[in-house]
Design a protein around this motif. Structure first.
Motif, PDB file in Angstrom:
ATOM      1  N   ASP A 168      -2.765 150.069 -70.327  1.00  7.21           N
ATOM      2  CA  ASP A 168      -3.206 148.566 -70.582  1.00  7.21           C
ATOM      3  C   ASP A 168      -2.858 147.470 -69.348  1.00  7.21           C
ATOM      4  OD1 ASP A 168      -3.924 148.113 -73.994  1.00  7.21           O
ATOM      5  OD2 ASP A 168      -3.100 150.181 -73.423  1.00  7.21           O
ATOM      6  N   SER A 169      -3.651 146.793 -69.325  1.00  8.50           N
ATOM      7  CA  SER A 169      -3.399 145.630 -68.508  1.00  8.50           C
ATOM      8  C   SER A 169      -3.061 144.535 -69.307  1.00  8.50           C
ATOM      9  CB  SER A 169      -4.648 145.219 -67.548  1.00  8.50           C
ATOM     10  OG  SER A 169      -4.661 146.359 -66.788  1.00  8.50           O
ATOM     11  N   VAL A 170      -1.921 143.810 -69.368  1.00  5.82           N
ATOM     12  CA  VAL A 170      -1.450 142.821 -70.272  1.00  5.82           C
ATOM     13  C   VAL A 170      -2.101 141.490 -69.653  1.00  5.82           C
ATOM     14  CG1 VAL A 170       0.419 141.515 -70.822  1.00  5.82           C
ATOM     15  CG2 VAL A 170       0.745 143.957 -70.601  1.00  5.82           C
ATOM     16  N   GLU A 171      -2.561 140.730 -70.547  1.00  7.80           N
ATOM     17  CA  GLU A 171      -3.531 139.577 -70.182  1.00  7.80           C
ATOM     18  C   GLU A 171      -2.396 138.328 -70.538  1.00  7.80           C
ATOM     19  OE1 GLU A 171      -7.072 140.139 -72.654  1.00  7.80           O
ATOM     20  OE2 GLU A 171      -7.796 141.226 -70.993  1.00  7.80           O
ATOM     21  N   GLU A 172      -1.843 138.347 -71.455  1.00  2.00           N
ATOM     22  CA  GLU A 172      -0.832 137.328 -71.658  1.00  2.00           C
ATOM     23  C   GLU A 172       0.048 137.700 -72.800  1.00  2.00           C
ATOM     24  OE1 GLU A 172      -1.817 132.576 -73.915  1.00  2.00           O
ATOM     25  OE2 GLU A 172      -2.924 134.349 -74.277  1.00  2.00           O
ATOM     26  N   ILE A 173       1.436 137.030 -72.724  1.00  3.38           N
ATOM     27  CA  ILE A 173       2.390 137.198 -73.885  1.00  3.38           C
ATOM     28  C   ILE A 173       2.648 135.689 -74.202  1.00  3.38           C
ATOM     29  CG2 ILE A 173       4.743 137.954 -74.442  1.00  3.38           C
ATOM     30  CD1 ILE A 173       4.401 139.947 -71.856  1.00  3.38           C
ATOM     31  N   GLU A 174       3.001 135.653 -75.352  1.00  6.67           N
ATOM     32  CA  GLU A 174       3.391 134.238 -75.922  1.00  6.67           C
ATOM     33  C   GLU A 174       4.604 135.062 -76.771  1.00  6.67           C
ATOM     34  OE1 GLU A 174       0.991 130.654 -76.959  1.00  6.67           O
ATOM     35  OE2 GLU A 174       0.125 132.404 -77.968  1.00  6.67           O
ATOM     36  N   ALA A 175       5.628 134.200 -76.853  1.00  9.03           N
ATOM     37  CA  ALA A 175       6.882 134.738 -77.526  1.00  9.03           C
ATOM     38  C   ALA A 175       7.904 133.634 -77.782  1.00  9.03           C
ATOM     39  CB  ALA A 175       7.797 135.924 -76.798  1.00  9.03           C
ATOM     40  N   VAL A 176       8.774 133.945 -78.938  1.00 13.28           N
ATOM     41  CA  VAL A 176       9.917 133.224 -79.273  1.00 13.28           C
ATOM     42  C   VAL A 176      11.195 134.291 -78.903  1.00 13.28           C
ATOM     43  CG1 VAL A 176      11.114 132.068 -81.134  1.00 13.28           C
ATOM     44  CG2 VAL A 176       8.826 131.966 -80.944  1.00 13.28           C
ATOM     45  N   LEU A 177      11.849 133.692 -78.057  1.00 14.59           N
ATOM     46  CA  LEU A 177      12.969 134.603 -77.380  1.00 14.59           C
ATOM     47  C   LEU A 177      14.221 134.154 -77.517  1.00 14.59           C
ATOM     48  CD1 LEU A 177      11.057 135.380 -74.155  1.00 14.59           C
ATOM     49  CD2 LEU A 177      11.158 136.851 -76.257  1.00 14.59           C
ATOM     50  N   THR A 262       4.789 124.481 -87.598  1.00 16.40           N
ATOM     51  CA  THR A 262       6.331 124.555 -87.459  1.00 16.40           C
ATOM     52  C   THR A 262       6.487 124.383 -85.820  1.00 16.40           C
ATOM     53  OG1 THR A 262       8.468 125.648 -87.875  1.00 16.40           O
ATOM     54  CG2 THR A 262       6.563 127.037 -87.421  1.00 16.40           C
ATOM     55  N   VAL A 263       7.754 124.007 -85.507  1.00 12.37           N
ATOM     56  CA  VAL A 263       8.166 123.935 -84.157  1.00 12.37           C
ATOM     57  C   VAL A 263       9.027 125.144 -83.822  1.00 12.37           C
ATOM     58  CG1 VAL A 263       9.140 122.440 -82.239  1.00 12.37           C
ATOM     59  CG2 VAL A 263       7.838 121.447 -83.934  1.00 12.37           C
ATOM     60  N   ARG A 264       8.501 125.761 -82.806  1.00 16.55           N
ATOM     61  CA  ARG A 264       9.548 126.984 -82.130  1.00 16.55           C
ATOM     62  C   ARG A 264       9.241 126.691 -80.639  1.00 16.55           C
ATOM     63  NH1 ARG A 264      11.187 126.492 -86.522  1.00 16.55           N
ATOM     64  NH2 ARG A 264      11.047 128.173 -87.982  1.00 16.55           N
ATOM     65  N   LEU A 265      10.621 127.381 -79.915  1.00 16.90           N
ATOM     66  CA  LEU A 265      10.612 127.091 -78.542  1.00 16.90           C
ATOM     67  C   LEU A 265       9.853 128.525 -78.073  1.00 16.90           C
ATOM     68  CD1 LEU A 265      11.964 125.961 -76.077  1.00 16.90           C
ATOM     69  CD2 LEU A 265      13.841 127.439 -76.434  1.00 16.90           C
ATOM     70  N   VAL A 266       8.549 128.307 -77.509  1.00 20.43           N
ATOM     71  CA  VAL A 266       7.864 129.321 -77.126  1.00 20.43           C
ATOM     72  C   VAL A 266       7.646 129.491 -75.641  1.00 20.43           C
ATOM     73  CG1 VAL A 266       5.476 130.033 -77.476  1.00 20.43           C
ATOM     74  CG2 VAL A 266       6.477 128.632 -79.161  1.00 20.43           C
ATOM     75  N   ALA A 267       7.916 130.695 -75.303  1.00 20.94           N
ATOM     76  CA  ALA A 267       7.321 131.274 -73.909  1.00 20.94           C
ATOM     77  C   ALA A 267       6.035 131.624 -73.930  1.00 20.94           C
ATOM     78  CB  ALA A 267       8.478 132.323 -73.440  1.00 20.94           C
ATOM     79  N   SER A 268       5.321 131.146 -72.866  1.00 16.28           N
ATOM     80  CA  SER A 268       4.188 131.373 -72.628  1.00 16.28           C
ATOM     81  C   SER A 268       3.987 132.158 -71.266  1.00 16.28           C
ATOM     82  CB  SER A 268       2.990 130.165 -72.629  1.00 16.28           C
ATOM     83  OG  SER A 268       3.217 129.715 -73.851  1.00 16.28           O
ATOM     84  N   SER A 291      15.182 131.785 -89.148  1.00 15.76           N
ATOM     85  CA  SER A 291      16.768 132.211 -89.031  1.00 15.76           C
ATOM     86  C   SER A 291      16.740 132.707 -87.264  1.00 15.76           C
ATOM     87  CB  SER A 291      17.135 133.426 -89.794  1.00 15.76           C
ATOM     88  OG  SER A 291      18.343 133.830 -89.772  1.00 15.76           O
ATOM     89  N   THR A 292      17.394 133.742 -87.184  1.00 15.40           N
ATOM     90  CA  THR A 292      17.416 134.262 -85.833  1.00 15.40           C
ATOM     91  C   THR A 292      16.375 135.422 -85.032  1.00 15.40           C
ATOM     92  OG1 THR A 292      19.027 135.831 -86.299  1.00 15.40           O
ATOM     93  CG2 THR A 292      19.990 133.850 -85.909  1.00 15.40           C
ATOM     94  N   GLN A 293      15.321 135.396 -85.833  1.00 17.42           N
ATOM     95  CA  GLN A 293      14.319 136.150 -85.535  1.00 17.42           C
ATOM     96  C   GLN A 293      13.602 135.902 -84.177  1.00 17.42           C
ATOM     97  OE1 GLN A 293      13.123 139.326 -87.459  1.00 17.42           O
ATOM     98  NE2 GLN A 293      15.378 138.953 -87.690  1.00 17.42           N
ATOM     99  N   ASN A 294      13.314 136.951 -83.468  1.00 16.92           N
ATOM    100  CA  ASN A 294      12.286 136.883 -82.367  1.00 16.92           C
ATOM    101  C   ASN A 294      11.005 137.437 -82.631  1.00 16.92           C
ATOM    102  OD1 ASN A 294      14.610 137.180 -79.204  1.00 16.92           O
ATOM    103  ND2 ASN A 294      14.552 135.480 -80.906  1.00 16.92           N
ATOM    104  N   ALA A 295      10.023 137.023 -81.773  1.00 17.50           N
ATOM    105  CA  ALA A 295       8.742 137.592 -81.985  1.00 17.50           C
ATOM    106  C   ALA A 295       8.015 137.685 -80.596  1.00 17.50           C
ATOM    107  CB  ALA A 295       7.779 136.839 -83.226  1.00 17.50           C
ATOM    108  N   ALA A 296       7.109 138.486 -80.315  1.00 20.20           N
ATOM    109  CA  ALA A 296       6.439 138.280 -79.080  1.00 20.20           C
ATOM    110  C   ALA A 296       4.688 138.855 -79.467  1.00 20.20           C
ATOM    111  CB  ALA A 296       6.823 139.472 -77.847  1.00 20.20           C
ATOM    112  N   VAL A 297       3.851 138.119 -79.123  1.00 19.81           N
ATOM    113  CA  VAL A 297       2.284 138.506 -79.331  1.00 19.81           C
ATOM    114  C   VAL A 297       1.845 138.838 -77.933  1.00 19.81           C
ATOM    115  CG1 VAL A 297       0.155 137.701 -79.942  1.00 19.81           C
ATOM    116  CG2 VAL A 297       2.185 136.843 -81.099  1.00 19.81           C
TER     117      VAL A 297
END
Length: 333
Positions: A168-177, A262-268, A291-297
């Protein structure tokens, strides 16, 4: 049975959690992988303790937790004042493990690689500032340089990008880290002030005594930089844009809540561009973690949208990522 010698740098919370896993799961590692781990040295900020025939980690844990420092340990063990560079050169090990917060650790990571030793680390700044140099040195010497626990603790986003999505070629990542900021924002949504939420996070060990690295977005920025390096190629923390949550008010959160957000600190993260900042996200979004969960799209050309969520902090969770890398390195050295 393959015996693998480990040299452990950092014996704080994460280092001790890792030591407990190595003790408690030693039989599993022998049976599942044919690996016998022998820890030949352990270092904290006070000293390096070195025993070439292998140390008793249970005793090391007892010394650290009762006396507070490894330099107090003299029973059958030699205690040294080595710098990390001296230690990686002097101590005969197969894998060097760095679970410190040493911002200059790239110097001794490079020294370890030049000595023919694999490196496993949870330490973010070396990669956020020196990724190309470190990975280049490891590749030239055909040595493992592994860093799963630098991003999302043990949730395997690094392995996903590095080993799984190979076509795959990654096009974009959005994440709460950053789990600390997610926790604080969650508490504020429930009515706490910023100060009270931060104090509670510190009491629970979620936030450091000096929380500025989390609050100002620096920690998330380090992690986002590492993800860019993996997905798109080298960059450094100095080249990205970072804004933390210190300017977020209860009114901001209330306004977002009324709009179903909701407001989250998001890395683009896109090719050549990395930003970290507070953003409003829909409450049904994968990024609306609590809570302390992280997520990445992760969006790719072939797979489309992939979501990975999990613990982004915690001692066992971070130890999980480190141990996984130690096993991978041990099978290759």
């Amino acid at each position: 049975m393959k015996e693998v010698r480990l040299s452990l740098f950092g014996f704080g919370n994460v280092g001790r959690a890792l030591a407990r896993v190595l003790v408690e799961k030693s039989a599993v590692f022998r049976e599942r992988y044919g690996l016998e781990f022998k820890v030949v040295s352990v270092a904290d900020s006070s000293a390096v303790v070195w025993l070439p025939v292998g140390m008793n980690l249970t005793e090391a844990l007892n010394v650290k937790e009762t006396l507070g420092r490894l330099s107090a340990w003299t029973n059958d063990y030699e205690v040294f004042n080595f710098s990390p560079v001296e230690a990686v050169r002097e101590i005969d090990a197969d894998v060097v493990i760095d679970v410190t917060n040493d911002k200059n650790a790239h110097t001794w990571h490079l020294a370890a690689l030049k000595e023919g030793k694999a490196v496993v680390t949870s330490n973010k700044p070396p990669l956020a500032f020196h990724y190309a140099e470190l990975i280049g040195e490891a590749e030239r010497r055909n040595l493992p340089y592994l860093f799963e626990a630098t991003v999302m603790a043990g949730t395997p986003v690094i392995g996903l990008l590095k080993e799984t999505l190979l076509g795959d070629s990654v096009e974009e990542i959005e994440a709460v880290l950053n789990g600390t900021t997610t926790y604080i924002l969650t508490m504020m949504e429930e009515g706490a002030s910023f100060e009270d939420a931060l104090r509670k996070a510190q009491e629970l060990g979620i936030a450091e005594r000096d929380p500025s690295g989390d609050i100002l977005g620096i920690d998330a920025g380090y992690k986002a930089t590492i993800l860019h390096c993996l997905a798109f190629g080298p960059t450094t923390f100095d080249e990205i844009e970072v804004r933390g949550i210190d300017g977020i008010s209860p009114e901001d959160l209330a306004r977002a809540g009324k709009a179903g957000r909701t407001v989250r600190l998001v890395a683009s993260i896109e090719r050549g561009s990395v930003s970290v900042e507070p953003k409003e996200v829909p409450k049904g979004s994968p990024l609306a973690v609590s809570s302390t969960q992280n997520a990445a799209v992760i969006r790719t050309d072939l797979l489309g949208e992939l979501v990975i969520q999990g613990a982004g902090a915690g001692l066992k969770e971070t130890a999980s990522g480190v141990v996984s890398d130690v096993i991978k390195a041990a099978l290759k050295v």
